[in-house]
Design a protein around this motif. Structure first.
Motif, PDB file in Angstrom:
ATOM      1  N   VAL A 110      15.641  -6.215 -11.396  1.00  0.00           N
ATOM      2  CA  VAL A 110      14.794  -5.573 -10.382  1.00  0.00           C
ATOM      3  C   VAL A 110      13.768  -4.661 -11.054  1.00  0.00           C
ATOM      4  O   VAL A 110      12.598  -4.652 -10.682  1.00  0.00           O
ATOM      5  CB  VAL A 110      15.655  -4.789  -9.373  1.00  0.00           C
ATOM      6  N   PHE A 111      14.218  -3.923 -12.071  1.00  0.00           N
ATOM      7  CA  PHE A 111      13.278  -3.040 -12.766  1.00  0.00           C
ATOM      8  C   PHE A 111      12.166  -3.830 -13.458  1.00  0.00           C
ATOM      9  O   PHE A 111      11.093  -3.296 -13.714  1.00  0.00           O
ATOM     10  CB  PHE A 111      14.013  -2.181 -13.803  1.00  0.00           C
ATOM     11  N   PHE A 112      12.465  -5.089 -13.773  1.00  0.00           N
ATOM     12  CA  PHE A 112      11.446  -5.855 -14.486  1.00  0.00           C
ATOM     13  C   PHE A 112      10.292  -6.287 -13.566  1.00  0.00           C
ATOM     14  O   PHE A 112       9.246  -6.689 -14.055  1.00  0.00           O
ATOM     15  CB  PHE A 112      12.061  -7.079 -15.172  1.00  0.00           C
ATOM     16  N   ILE A 113      10.481  -6.160 -12.249  1.00  0.00           N
ATOM     17  CA  ILE A 113       9.377  -6.542 -11.351  1.00  0.00           C
ATOM     18  C   ILE A 113       8.194  -5.573 -11.513  1.00  0.00           C
ATOM     19  O   ILE A 113       7.098  -6.007 -11.874  1.00  0.00           O
ATOM     20  CB  ILE A 113       9.859  -6.640  -9.894  1.00  0.00           C
ATOM     21  N   PRO A 114       8.386  -4.253 -11.287  1.00  0.00           N
ATOM     22  CA  PRO A 114       7.257  -3.349 -11.574  1.00  0.00           C
ATOM     23  C   PRO A 114       6.922  -3.320 -13.064  1.00  0.00           C
ATOM     24  O   PRO A 114       5.757  -3.127 -13.429  1.00  0.00           O
ATOM     25  CB  PRO A 114       7.741  -1.986 -11.082  1.00  0.00           C
ATOM     26  N   GLY A 115       7.928  -3.532 -13.912  1.00  0.00           N
ATOM     27  CA  GLY A 115       7.658  -3.551 -15.352  1.00  0.00           C
ATOM     28  C   GLY A 115       6.681  -4.653 -15.713  1.00  0.00           C
ATOM     29  O   GLY A 115       5.694  -4.435 -16.413  1.00  0.00           O
ATOM     30  N   GLY A 116       6.942  -5.837 -15.205  1.00  0.00           N
ATOM     31  CA  GLY A 116       6.061  -6.965 -15.486  1.00  0.00           C
ATOM     32  C   GLY A 116       4.687  -6.777 -14.872  1.00  0.00           C
ATOM     33  O   GLY A 116       3.663  -7.064 -15.494  1.00  0.00           O
ATOM     34  N   ALA A 117       4.671  -6.255 -13.625  1.00  0.00           N
ATOM     35  CA  ALA A 117       3.384  -6.031 -12.962  1.00  0.00           C
ATOM     36  C   ALA A 117       2.550  -5.036 -13.763  1.00  0.00           C
ATOM     37  O   ALA A 117       1.344  -5.222 -13.963  1.00  0.00           O
ATOM     38  CB  ALA A 117       3.617  -5.515 -11.549  1.00  0.00           C
ATOM     39  N   GLY A 118       3.201  -3.985 -14.258  1.00  0.00           N
ATOM     40  CA  GLY A 118       2.496  -2.997 -15.082  1.00  0.00           C
ATOM     41  C   GLY A 118       1.940  -3.643 -16.346  1.00  0.00           C
ATOM     42  O   GLY A 118       0.833  -3.327 -16.781  1.00  0.00           O
ATOM     43  N   GLY A 119       2.697  -4.569 -16.904  1.00  0.00           N
ATOM     44  CA  GLY A 119       2.235  -5.254 -18.106  1.00  0.00           C
ATOM     45  C   GLY A 119       0.973  -6.055 -17.842  1.00  0.00           C
ATOM     46  O   GLY A 119       0.058  -6.073 -18.663  1.00  0.00           O
ATOM     47  N   ILE A 120       0.919  -6.697 -16.673  1.00  0.00           N
ATOM     48  CA  ILE A 120      -0.286  -7.470 -16.330  1.00  0.00           C
ATOM     49  C   ILE A 120      -1.485  -6.521 -16.210  1.00  0.00           C
ATOM     50  O   ILE A 120      -2.594  -6.831 -16.654  1.00  0.00           O
ATOM     51  CB  ILE A 120      -0.063  -8.266 -15.028  1.00  0.00           C
ATOM     52  N   ILE A 121      -1.231  -5.345 -15.631  1.00  0.00           N
ATOM     53  CA  ILE A 121      -2.319  -4.357 -15.522  1.00  0.00           C
ATOM     54  C   ILE A 121      -2.779  -3.925 -16.913  1.00  0.00           C
ATOM     55  O   ILE A 121      -3.980  -3.882 -17.207  1.00  0.00           O
ATOM     56  CB  ILE A 121      -1.843  -3.150 -14.689  1.00  0.00           C
ATOM     57  N   ASN A 122      -1.818  -3.625 -17.791  1.00  0.00           N
ATOM     58  CA  ASN A 122      -2.178  -3.151 -19.135  1.00  0.00           C
ATOM     59  C   ASN A 122      -3.087  -4.138 -19.859  1.00  0.00           C
ATOM     60  O   ASN A 122      -3.983  -3.745 -20.595  1.00  0.00           O
ATOM     61  CB  ASN A 122      -0.922  -2.966 -20.000  1.00  0.00           C
ATOM     62  N   THR A 123      -2.822  -5.416 -19.662  1.00  0.00           N
ATOM     63  CA  THR A 123      -3.561  -6.408 -20.431  1.00  0.00           C
ATOM     64  C   THR A 123      -4.836  -6.868 -19.726  1.00  0.00           C
ATOM     65  O   THR A 123      -5.556  -7.717 -20.240  1.00  0.00           O
ATOM     66  CB  THR A 123      -2.661  -7.620 -20.761  1.00  0.00           C
ATOM     67  N   SER A 124      -5.122  -6.280 -18.523  1.00  0.00           N
ATOM     68  CA  SER A 124      -6.288  -6.734 -17.768  1.00  0.00           C
ATOM     69  C   SER A 124      -7.592  -6.146 -18.317  1.00  0.00           C
ATOM     70  O   SER A 124      -8.340  -5.473 -17.600  1.00  0.00           O
ATOM     71  CB  SER A 124      -6.126  -6.414 -16.287  1.00  0.00           C
ATOM     72  N   PHE A 125      -7.830  -6.393 -19.590  1.00  0.00           N
ATOM     73  CA  PHE A 125      -9.086  -6.079 -20.274  1.00  0.00           C
ATOM     74  C   PHE A 125      -9.552  -4.666 -19.979  1.00  0.00           C
ATOM     75  O   PHE A 125      -8.900  -3.712 -20.412  1.00  0.00           O
ATOM     76  CB  PHE A 125     -10.140  -7.126 -19.886  1.00  0.00           C
TER      77      PHE A 125
END
Lengths: 571, 40, 157
Positions: free
Chosen positions: A359-374
């Motif tokens: 469950v924690f990986f859901i916001p974790g993964g979403a945050g990762g997508i944000i971090n890498t969004s150029f």
């Protein structure tokens, strides 16, 4: 089917399941040494974490011989590098011995040698840090210059992991030769994927340490190419996070369905997702360097695109996991859309811990997508947001999965059981970790968006109004971060008590004791295409992608390099 | 309710809705930060 | 390799979502010049003080609507320490380091630049409102790292 003789004091007490064998006594000892080392690091690292949250709030003062950045370096190294790495090898060693049979004498010897080399490197690095010769944080960015021996000790740590990795690979190769034409057990396949990725990834940091940092730190050369050293570091630094994550995924793919009484959802998709991680977790390091000069926008954006690709195997994993839940629930008679939720074994700490981790990986993964969004990276780069991000990726999904594994792996290895009392403690531990992490990481995410920097001792920055906003409100408050940190420390100490009990105090396990088993689900590989296990194809594509993503930027950094930097010791 | 043993034919409506909810959560988080970025 | 119908739907949805994210940032970055800080200009880190434009750090007006702000970062401060720029004009920040890696970060703006010795980092930004903004270093640079900060004053045009 592997049937092998059991040796040592534990022999004969265990039932050999039809799916695979059991872990031989010699491998149990090796795995326990790894776990012991991992939890020693965990104890030190979490204590340093507690000191940090106090210091961020000016609640304590350190003695003169120790400063915030040393504590921070030890926290990062012990938890992110040492706890994870040694725990991972304990898990992989135990599982490989169970899945493929006990190690031959050579594999056993080299695994021990690898363990001692890695352990020696770790202890040595810790001494260098605590003695004040290496306050360079665990990313050791040049031209901050630690003592040459610090870099040597890091190299030893990596070389140690390579030795164990190659020992495990040799064990697998031997199995393949003895079982021609058969797909390897899924646990072994996933182990080899993880190790292949790890070995390739480490080439970057090894090249940087051996050819750049060591000659420079010992004074054989005067200067270092800073941008190149950073790029080689991040060539390693991003797959490093997948090296932490993939063993957790192994538990999600293989342990969870067993606990639910079902099979792996899809053998071929599970294998494919791990192969995609080999391909896409490496040629993406530049997304850690989006806000710096020396790399053209085109190459940054190309690696951003490749980073988005590495999300796909995680999307596949999410589906497989939910499908496993739903199928098992329906097998148990669940009705309707979500009836299966109530059929999940919530009372089983081995499952619940892993579920919360996911469950924690859901916001974790979403945050990762944000971090890498150029350009969005500018919002968050080097702010507390990033700290919040890795605490809900490695710090909870990965770490809590390792905790959940510990609850049965340590009993499995020591031949003890998890009693009701310890099980209750384990629930309190998991829940307190979740609550503490919720407070701490949410505060860190919010403070990061408000511009609070990471890796920075408390500072009021001349009482600038921006800073006042970091001590105001609930989640936008450094005090909430500390509150979470204190709860997390409580949880960590409770975990140490649990580990201690499972290791030395709990009663010996009885035959058929669930908590003293290594749960690996069956995986039906009958429809899995054989080419999935042709490693040369996948390693070949991985190398091609790495060359595509890195050849031009790195060639440019070398050929068109500015004059190098001499070293600085700013501590 | 179907009781099919083959996982590829299994009734996975709950799974589909769950993952789509996860997807929407991701999109909402991303859009929120994107909106903050554009506003700066 | 068989995919469940719902898994196909999910993967199409997920990949489309990723494509949309990537498309949005890509189009915004490359058509509106909203790329993150960067630049390919290099410099001798030992000779920053005598190399243009860092031999004359500070605010320079380039034309009617554009200003250049040249900044040297060093442990633990920035030079010049006083910076005053107008709101509503495009500001081109150019930064480099005289020693280790730093950052030049203005919270609550898009300015968050790594400062790497040997390289010149560049970022264009237009302040919408006047005010006094904090500038801080968010990359660890030594024991005094948390003291490394200054301010930028944004005034009415």
């Amino acid at each position: 089917m592997i049937i092998h003789s059991e040796r040592g004091p534990l022999a004969g007490r265990r039932t050999s399941s039809a799916v695979a064998g059991v872990t031989a006594a010699s491998e149990r000892k090796l795995a326990l040494w790894n776990i012991g080392f991992a939890y020693t690091a965990f104890l030190i690292g979490t204590f340093c974490g507690l000191l940090q949250v106090f210091m961020r709030n000016e609640m304590i003062q350190l003695p003169a011989w120790l400063d915030y950045y040393q504590v921070l370096t030890v926290h990062g190294v012990t938890l992110a590098l040492v706890y994870t790495t040694f725990f991972i090898y304990a898990f992989l060693i135990t599982g490989m011995s169970k899945a493929l049979g006990s190690f031959g004498p050579k594999v056993a010897r080299w695994s021990w040698i690898g363990f001692f080399v890695a352990a020696a490197g770790t202890v040595w690095a810790t001494i260098e840090i605590l003695s004040g010769r290496a306050s360079v944080l665990y990313t050791f960015y040049a031209p901050l210059k630690a003592s040459g021996w610090f870099y040597v000790s890091l190299a030893l740590l990596i070389i140690g992991t390579w030795i164990i990795s190659f020992a495990l690979i040799a064990h697998y190769v031997k199995w393949r030769k003895a079982n021609p034409g058969i797909m390897s057990p899924l646990f072994a396949f996933m182990t080899i994927s993880t190790l292949a990725m790890w070995i390739i990834a480490c080439l970057g940091v090894v090249a940087a340490v051996v050819f750049m940092y060591i000659p420079w730190a010992f004074g054989w050369v005067d200067t270092i190419n800073v941008e190149l050293s950073r790029t080689l570091f991040w060539f390693f630094g991003h797959p490093l996070v997948y090296f932490w994550l993939l063993p957790a995924y192994m538990a999600w793919y293989l342990v969870v369905p067993k606990l639910l009484g079902t099979k792996v959802f899809s053998d071929s998709l599970a294998r494919l997702s791990f192969l995609l991680f080999i391909l896409f977790s490496i040629p993406v390091g530049l997304h850690h360097q989006l806000t710096e000069p020396g790399v053209a926008d085109f190459w940054k954006f190309l690696q951003v695109t490749l980073t988005f690709m590495v999300v796909i195997p995680t999307l596949m994993t999410a589906f497989s996991l939910f499908a496993t839940f739903e199928i098992s629930g329906r097998q148990k008679g669940a009705k309707g859309l979500f009836g299966w939720v109530s059929k999940l074994p919530w009372n089983d700490i081995r499952f619940t811990s892993l579920f919360i981790a996911m469950v924690f990986f859901i916001p974790g993964g979403a945050g990762g997508i944000i971090n890498t969004s150029f350009q969005l990276n500018e919002m968050v780069h080097n702010t507390l947001w990033v700290v919040g991000h890795f605490h809900i990726t490695v710090g909870t999904p990965v770490a809590m999965t390792f905790m959940g594994i510990s609850f049965w792996l340590i009993p499995y290895l020591t031949g003890r059981t998890l009693t009701k009392t310890t099980k209750k403690l384990a629930f309190i531990q998991i829940i307190s970790w979740s609550v503490g992490m919720l407070f701490m990481s949410t505060a860190q995410h919010v403070l990061g968006l408000l511009g609070a920097p990471r890796r920075t001792q408390h500072s009021n920055y001349s009482d600038h109004p921006t800073v006042l906003g970091w001590f105001d409100g609930f989640f936008s408050n450094t005090a909430t971060l500390a509150l979470g940190g204190i709860i997390l420390f409580f949880s960590a100490m409770l975990l140490m008590v649990i580990v201690f009990r499972l290791w030395l105090i709990e009663p010996r396990s009885e035959k058929g004791d669930l908590y003293a088993e290594f749960p690996i689900a069956e995986s039906d590989a009958s429809a899995t295409p054989r080419w999935l296990e042709n490693w040369w194809i996948w390693i070949g594509i991985a190398v091609a992608l790495i060359l595509l993503a890195y050849t031009f930027p790195i060639t440019h950094m070398i050929q068109d390099a500015p004059p190098g930097s001499k070293g600085f010791i700013n501590w | 309710m179907k009781k099919n043993k083959n996982p590829h034919e299994a009734d996975l409506r709950g799974t589909l809705i769950s993952v789509l909810v996860v997807g929407v959560l991701i999109a909402v988080m991303w859009a929120a930060v994107y909106a903050m970025y554009v506003a700066l | 390799m068989h995919l469940h119908k719902f898994e196909k739907i999910w993967l199409i949805f997920g990949i489309a979502m990723l494509a949309v994210f990537l498309g949005i940032v890509g189009v915004q970055a490359f058509t509106q010049g909203q790329t993150p800080a960067g630049g390919m200009e290099k410099i001798d880190p030992e000779k920053v003080d005598v190399t243009a434009p860092f031999d004359d750090p500070g605010v320079h007006q380039i034309d009617e609507d554009t200003y250049e702000v040249v900044i040297k970062a060093m442990a633990y401060g920035y030079e010049p320490s006083e910076i005053k720029v107008p709101a509503g004009k495009e500001i081109i920040f150019k930064v480099t380091s005289k020693d280790v890696i730093h950052s030049f970060t203005i919270p609550n703006t898009k300015v968050n630049m790594m400062v790497v010795p040997g390289q010149v980092n560049e970022k264009r930004y237009t302040f919408k409102e006047p005010g006094t903004f904090l500038i801080l270093c968010n990359e660890y640079c030594g024991t005094g790292h948390h003291f490394m900060h200054t301010e930028i004053e944004v005034v009415e045009e």
